[in-house]
Design a protein around this motif. Structure first.
Motif, short mmCIF file in Angstrom:
data_model
loop_
_atom_site.label_atom_id
_atom_site.label_comp_id
_atom_site.label_asym_id
_atom_site.label_seq_id
_atom_site.Cartn_x
_atom_site.Cartn_y
_atom_site.Cartn_z
N LYS A 196 -16.15 -5.18 -21.74
CA LYS A 196 -15.61 -5.39 -20.40
C LYS A 196 -16.61 -5.06 -19.31
O LYS A 196 -16.70 -5.73 -18.28
N GLU A 197 -17.40 -3.98 -19.50
CA GLU A 197 -18.38 -3.57 -18.49
C GLU A 197 -19.39 -4.68 -18.23
O GLU A 197 -19.77 -4.95 -17.08
N GLU A 198 -19.77 -5.37 -19.30
CA GLU A 198 -20.73 -6.47 -19.16
C GLU A 198 -20.13 -7.61 -18.34
O GLU A 198 -20.77 -8.17 -17.45
N GLU A 199 -18.86 -7.95 -18.61
CA GLU A 199 -18.21 -9.04 -17.90
C GLU A 199 -18.06 -8.72 -16.41
O GLU A 199 -18.25 -9.57 -15.55
N LEU A 200 -17.69 -7.46 -16.10
CA LEU A 200 -17.54 -7.07 -14.71
C LEU A 200 -18.87 -7.14 -13.96
O LEU A 200 -18.94 -7.53 -12.79
N ASN A 201 -19.94 -6.75 -14.66
CA ASN A 201 -21.27 -6.78 -14.05
C ASN A 201 -21.69 -8.21 -13.72
O ASN A 201 -22.20 -8.50 -12.63
N ILE A 202 -21.43 -9.10 -14.66
CA ILE A 202 -21.77 -10.51 -14.43
C ILE A 202 -20.93 -11.07 -13.30
O ILE A 202 -21.41 -11.80 -12.42
N ASP A 203 -19.64 -10.75 -13.27
CA ASP A 203 -18.74 -11.22 -12.22
C ASP A 203 -19.24 -10.80 -10.83
O ASP A 203 -19.23 -11.59 -9.88
N ALA A 204 -19.67 -9.52 -10.72
CA ALA A 204 -20.16 -9.02 -9.43
C ALA A 204 -21.41 -9.76 -8.99
O ALA A 204 -21.57 -10.10 -7.81
N LYS A 205 -22.31 -10.03 -9.94
CA LYS A 205 -23.55 -10.73 -9.59
C LYS A 205 -23.27 -12.17 -9.18
O LYS A 205 -23.90 -12.70 -8.26
N ILE A 206 -22.31 -12.79 -9.87
CA ILE A 206 -21.96 -14.16 -9.50
C ILE A 206 -21.34 -14.18 -8.10
O ILE A 206 -21.63 -15.07 -7.29
N SER A 207 -20.52 -13.19 -7.78
CA SER A 207 -19.92 -13.11 -6.44
C SER A 207 -20.99 -13.01 -5.36
O SER A 207 -20.90 -13.65 -4.31
N LEU A 208 -21.99 -12.16 -5.62
CA LEU A 208 -23.09 -12.03 -4.66
C LEU A 208 -23.81 -13.35 -4.46
O LEU A 208 -24.15 -13.74 -3.34
N GLU A 209 -24.04 -14.06 -5.58
CA GLU A 209 -24.75 -15.33 -5.49
C GLU A 209 -23.92 -16.37 -4.74
O GLU A 209 -24.43 -17.16 -3.95
N ILE A 210 -22.61 -16.36 -4.97
CA ILE A 210 -21.72 -17.30 -4.27
C ILE A 210 -21.72 -17.01 -2.77
O ILE A 210 -21.76 -17.94 -1.94
N ASP A 211 -21.66 -15.74 -2.41
CA ASP A 211 -21.71 -15.38 -0.99
C ASP A 211 -22.99 -15.87 -0.34
O ASP A 211 -22.98 -16.39 0.79
N LYS A 212 -24.10 -15.70 -1.06
CA LYS A 212 -25.39 -16.15 -0.54
C LYS A 212 -25.39 -17.67 -0.37
O LYS A 212 -25.86 -18.21 0.65
N LEU A 213 -24.85 -18.37 -1.36
CA LEU A 213 -24.79 -19.83 -1.28
C LEU A 213 -23.90 -20.28 -0.13
O LEU A 213 -24.22 -21.25 0.57
N ASN A 214 -22.76 -19.59 0.08
CA ASN A 214 -21.87 -19.95 1.19
C ASN A 214 -22.59 -19.86 2.53
O ASN A 214 -22.43 -20.71 3.41
N LYS A 215 -23.39 -18.80 2.69
CA LYS A 215 -24.15 -18.64 3.94
C LYS A 215 -25.18 -19.76 4.08
O LYS A 215 -25.35 -20.32 5.16
N ASP A 216 -25.90 -20.04 2.98
CA ASP A 216 -26.89 -21.12 3.03
C ASP A 216 -26.24 -22.46 3.34
O ASP A 216 -26.78 -23.29 4.08
N ILE A 217 -25.05 -22.69 2.75
CA ILE A 217 -24.34 -23.96 2.98
C ILE A 217 -23.91 -24.07 4.44
O ILE A 217 -24.03 -25.13 5.06
N MET A 218 -23.44 -22.96 5.02
CA MET A 218 -23.03 -22.98 6.42
C MET A 218 -24.22 -23.29 7.32
O MET A 218 -24.13 -24.10 8.25
N ARG A 219 -25.37 -22.64 7.04
CA ARG A 219 -26.58 -22.90 7.85
C ARG A 219 -27.03 -24.34 7.72
O ARG A 219 -27.36 -25.01 8.69
N SER A 220 -27.05 -24.82 6.47
CA SER A 220 -27.50 -26.19 6.22
C SER A 220 -26.57 -27.21 6.87
O SER A 220 -27.02 -28.21 7.43
N SER A 221 -25.26 -26.93 6.83
CA SER A 221 -24.28 -27.84 7.45
C SER A 221 -24.48 -27.90 8.95
O SER A 221 -24.43 -28.98 9.56
#
Length: 857
Positions: free
Chosen positions: A748-773
């Motif tokens: 479970k610890e591994e899955e939570l760690n991956i989930d957190a990292k994916i969330s960070l990457e999604i947040d970063k992508l959302n910001k990049d998408i907003m700027r690009s739009s």
């Protein structure tokens, strides 16, 4: 008036304007050194005058020939802090302006730039103090202000019409001081007794900067001392070199020749002539025989690419004038001006003509050491910033400062020779070895140039012969001047008319002047100069340039294309010239003569040698004008023969044209201008359209990747909720490619760690998408909003030909709706439908060479 009234004032202005002398007049005593002595540090004096306690601060003057960007950093900082020398702050700034010289656009610019350093509020406390009042004669100061024109009137208005006149030669006239003090009292009263105060934050920042500079300067001085001790260890007894060979290098007007004179102990004024070719001088300093080669200077801040071939050849040839080679190069830099990255690039590109090994043999020699004042040369080096420090480090921290005005100080030359000896010793007592192949190349080129020059001279002679007898002296002559900015058009116009009528600042409008010259009534039309960067030229400027021909409805006898001899003429200059000359019809070349300025640059060489030596673009221009050219030296204004000869060449040209004048159709010219800028608009919209498409595709990729990450995250969360291990269905190598690392963990610890990292990457992508739009939307809004209201043309048929303006408008509208697709093999090949009737392909130079777009035929 109370006896304890204190008035604090600061004298500011250009060097040699009479600030110190005015301070003495105000205090009615010789409290400041004046005359030929320059104020190098801010000085304060006290005195009691007419019941007032006066505190007078004399600030170092600024250079009238340098812009703010060319002034050393420490000078700018010192100027800002002058107000702190009379705490709590000055009641008035007396801006000193001498009456005995014209107040030009450049001087207004210099005043404006310096006042900006003090902030907009400084004008409330400023009064103009005119010096040299005896030059007024019978005129009033108000008449002088009106006659000087808009530049001086602008300064007076900024000072709220506060001004006064001093005649410092008549200090016994106490009334001029009394009147000044009364005007100062009035100014103080209007400011409610207030005073100018240096912003505390500004003061603290500058003080901190200067403290850091002082610390670094001391560190550099210690390093030099350590180098000196090491050299003394290597050379226990200072060895005197019986023969020493040196070369002086540097930009124009930095004092290279003065350094040579100081080394040889030569006194007296210089002849003022520019060094146009490398010259070797010999002499003795003590027991050392010295060969010193002086070289032509390059323009300060201009890289070697812009330097004429003749100067580059002279720099290269200098190493062969002191065989077997120089022991040391003295790189001369003026210490009273700034030194930035542009200047560093100019020095490096010129020095490295001689090869990378030149730096081991180079010492930086700073001239005008007297301008440093109380500051050390190390403070100047550190204060100027990275560019200056880089240069000194490139020369192994070897530098020396010379006061050329103090030639009697033999110690400064003795110390320089010691440093040269250490440099030679550090190089194993070896001299710099020039490349012999380079000498052969220079000599071969010189032979070809001389041969080509003789051929051109014979062609010119043959062309002129039939018309020299048939030409008639014209009673009236109309001439228009064309050329790039700063090429010397206005100065040439003044020289032609034998009077100063055209301002030598950058003019923005046509100006027509006339005068009688050599028995002819000459009309000269000066036009605004164009820019070398054609993309920066505006439609308004082009219209103003061609306006010069409309002011002479009957036409002009000659079009003079002004080209300087002191800068190279290459493809960029040719392109800018062609773009503007092509606005007229092709017959213009029959009426055009190339007028070379800066004739002093030739020295003992012929202009034909210069033409043959330079880039092919210059020969193209001269050939286009059918070998019609002339040289003017605007420094020799008394030489009437150069003007007379030009007028005779124009008369020959008119005879060759059977008396016809150049009188183009102005309607056609304006249509060409309109077409030129519509083509540019078309090109710009095309580039914007391509960029928009790339941004759109980038946005699609980011959104697609974000969706994949969201799917992956949903799988991981579902797996965690079911507490059952579930294999990741996504290719994790893609995640790693986006920088999402994965560490080996269990459960479970591994899955939570991956989930957190994916969330960070999604947040970063959302910001990049907003700027690009947002960027994409802004680019869409930018693309020709004025055409959006008109329906785009159909893409199923060709556009009707309804005139160039309408055709261009239609093309622009079509571009806005252009469907862009890509080839699978080449993603940058942009296409439109083959059934649209838009079949031809246009390649634009300033787009990537692989980018294509179909345009209307």
């Amino acid at each position: 008036m109370e006896n304890d009234l204190e008035v604090r004032l600061i004298l500011i202005g250009q060097r040699w304007a009479g600030k110190s002398s005015s301070g003495n007049t105000i205090l009615r005593k010789e409290r400041f050194e004046s005359g030929r002595t320059r104020t190098v540090v801010t000085e304060m004096r006290h005195g009691e005058v007419e019941g007032r306690k006066l505190i007078v601060v004399d600030a170092p003057g600024w250079s009238g020939s340098l812009s703010l960007a060319e002034i050393p950093e420490r000078e700018k900082q010192t100027f800002k802090l002058n107000a702190s020398k009379c705490p709590p702050g000055p009641n008035v700034f007396l801006l000193i302006i001498p009456i005995d010289c014209a107040f030009s656009v450049e001087q207004r610019r210099t005043v404006t730039e310096h006042m900006k350093l003090l902030g907009e509020r400084v004008w409330r406390y400023t009064m103009v103090l005119f010096t040299c009042g005896d030059f007024l004669g019978e005129k009033t100061i108000e008449q002088h202000i009106e006659s000087e024109g808009d530049e001086l009137k602008w300064v007076i208005e900024r000072c709220r019409n506060r001004y006064h006149v001093f005649n410092n030669k008549k200090r016994s006239n106490s009334s001029q001081v009394t009147q000044l003090l009364e005007k100062i009292d009035e100014l103080v009263w209007h400011n409610n007794g207030g005073y100018y105060q240096v912003d505390e934050q500004t003061f603290a920042i500058i003080e901190e900067k200067q403290q850091r500079v002082a610390e670094r300067a001391e560190e550099r001085r210690r390093r030099v001392e350590e180098q000196r001790r090491q050299m003394e260890t290597l050379i226990p007894e200072m060895k005197t070199i019986p023969k020493l060979q040196m070369i002086l290098l540097g930009s124009r007007s930095v004092g290279k020749t003065s350094v040579g004179n100081t080394i040889f102990g030569i006194k007296g004024p210089e002849d003022g002539k520019r060094t146009a070719q490398s010259v070797a001088r010999k002499g003795f300093v003590g027991k050392t025989e010295i060969t010193l080669v002086d070289t032509p200077g390059w323009w300060k801040g201009f890289p070697v690419f812009d330097t004429p071939e003749a100067i580059k050849e002279e720099v290269l040839r200098s190493t062969f004038l002191c065989p077997p080679g120089p022991h040391v190069f003295l790189l001369v830099i003026d210490a009273d001006a700034s030194f930035n990255a542009k200047h560093l690039n100019a020095v490096k590109t010129h020095m490295e003509l001689l090869g990378e090994g030149v730096w081991r043999h180079t010492i930086v020699v700073f001239t005008r050491g007297d301008w440093l004042g109380a500051n050390s040369i190390e403070q100047y080096i550190e204060g100027e910033g990275e560019a200056m420090q880089t240069l000194v480090e490139k020369c192994g921290n070897r530098y020396h400062v010379i006061d050329n005005k103090n030639a009697d100080d033999g110690a400064q030359i003795t110390e320089l020779l010691e440093k040269i000896t250490w440099t030679v010793a550090g190089n194993g007592w070896e001299h710099f070895v020039p490349d012999e192949k380079m000498f052969l190349i220079i000599e071969e080129k010189r032979r070809r140039v001389e041969e080509g020059a003789r051929l051109r001279q014979s062609q010119v002679k043959a062309r002129r012969k039939p018309f020299s007898d048939s030409r008639n002296k014209l009673q009236r002559m109309r001439i228009v001047l064309l050329g790039q900015k700063t090429f010397g058009k206005s100065a040439t116009g003044n020289n032609l008319l034998r009077k100063e009528v055209f301002p030598t600042c950058r003019n923005t409008h046509c100006q027509v002047e006339e005068g009688e010259v050599a028995g002819r009534l000459i009309t000269v039309i000066d036009t605004p100069g164009w820019r070398m960067e054609t993309s920066r030229c505006t439609e308004e400027t082009d219209k103003e340039i061609v306006q010069g021909l409309s002011v002479s409805p009957l036409g002009v006898h000659a079009v003079l294309l002004v080209v300087p001899l002191d800068l190279t003429f290459r493809e960029a200059q040719q392109a800018a010239l062609e773009e503007h000359v092509n606005l007229f019809d092709a017959s213009i070349w029959k009426h055009t003569l190339v007028l070379f300025t800066y004739g002093d640059n030739l020295a003992d060489k012929s202009v034909e040698e210069h033409i043959e030596r330079e880039h092919g673009a210059l020969r193209w221009l001269v050939d286009k004008c059918e070998n019609k050219y002339h040289v003017m030296n605007n420094m020799r204004k008394t030489d009437m023969s150069q003007v007379t000869e030009l007028l005779e060449k124009i008369e020959e040209m008119v005879a060759g044209n059977n008396g016809r004048l150049f009188c183009p159709d102005m309607n056609d010219i304006h249509l060409r201008i309109e077409e030129k800028f519509r083509r540019r608009q078309l090109k710009h919209v095309l580039k914007q359209r391509v960029q928009e498409e790339y941004r759109r595709r980038e946005l699609e990729l980011m959104m697609g990747f974000r969706d994949k990450l969201l799917e992956l995250q949903a799988d991981i969360r579902e797996s965690a909720a079911n507490t059952k291990p579930k294999s990741l269905i996504c290719d994790m190598t893609k995640i790693k490619g986006r920088g999402i690392g994965q560490k080996k963990k269990d459960g479970k610890e591994e899955e939570l760690n991956i989930d957190a990292k994916i969330s960070l990457e999604i947040d970063k992508l959302n910001k990049d998408i907003m700027r690009s739009s947002a960027h994409l939307q802004s680019s869409k809004d930018f693309l020709m909003p004025d055409l959006r209201g008109t329906p785009a043309p159909s893409t199923t048929g060709s556009l009707p030909d309804i005139g160039p303006s309408s055709h261009f408008d239609n093309v622009l509208r079509w571009l806005l709706t252009l469907p862009i697709s890509t080839d699978e093999e080449n993603p940058q090949n942009l296409k439109s439908s083959r059934t649209s009737g838009y079949g031809s392909v246009l390649l634009y130079d300033d787009l990537d060479s692989r980018t294509k777009v179909d345009v209307p035929e």
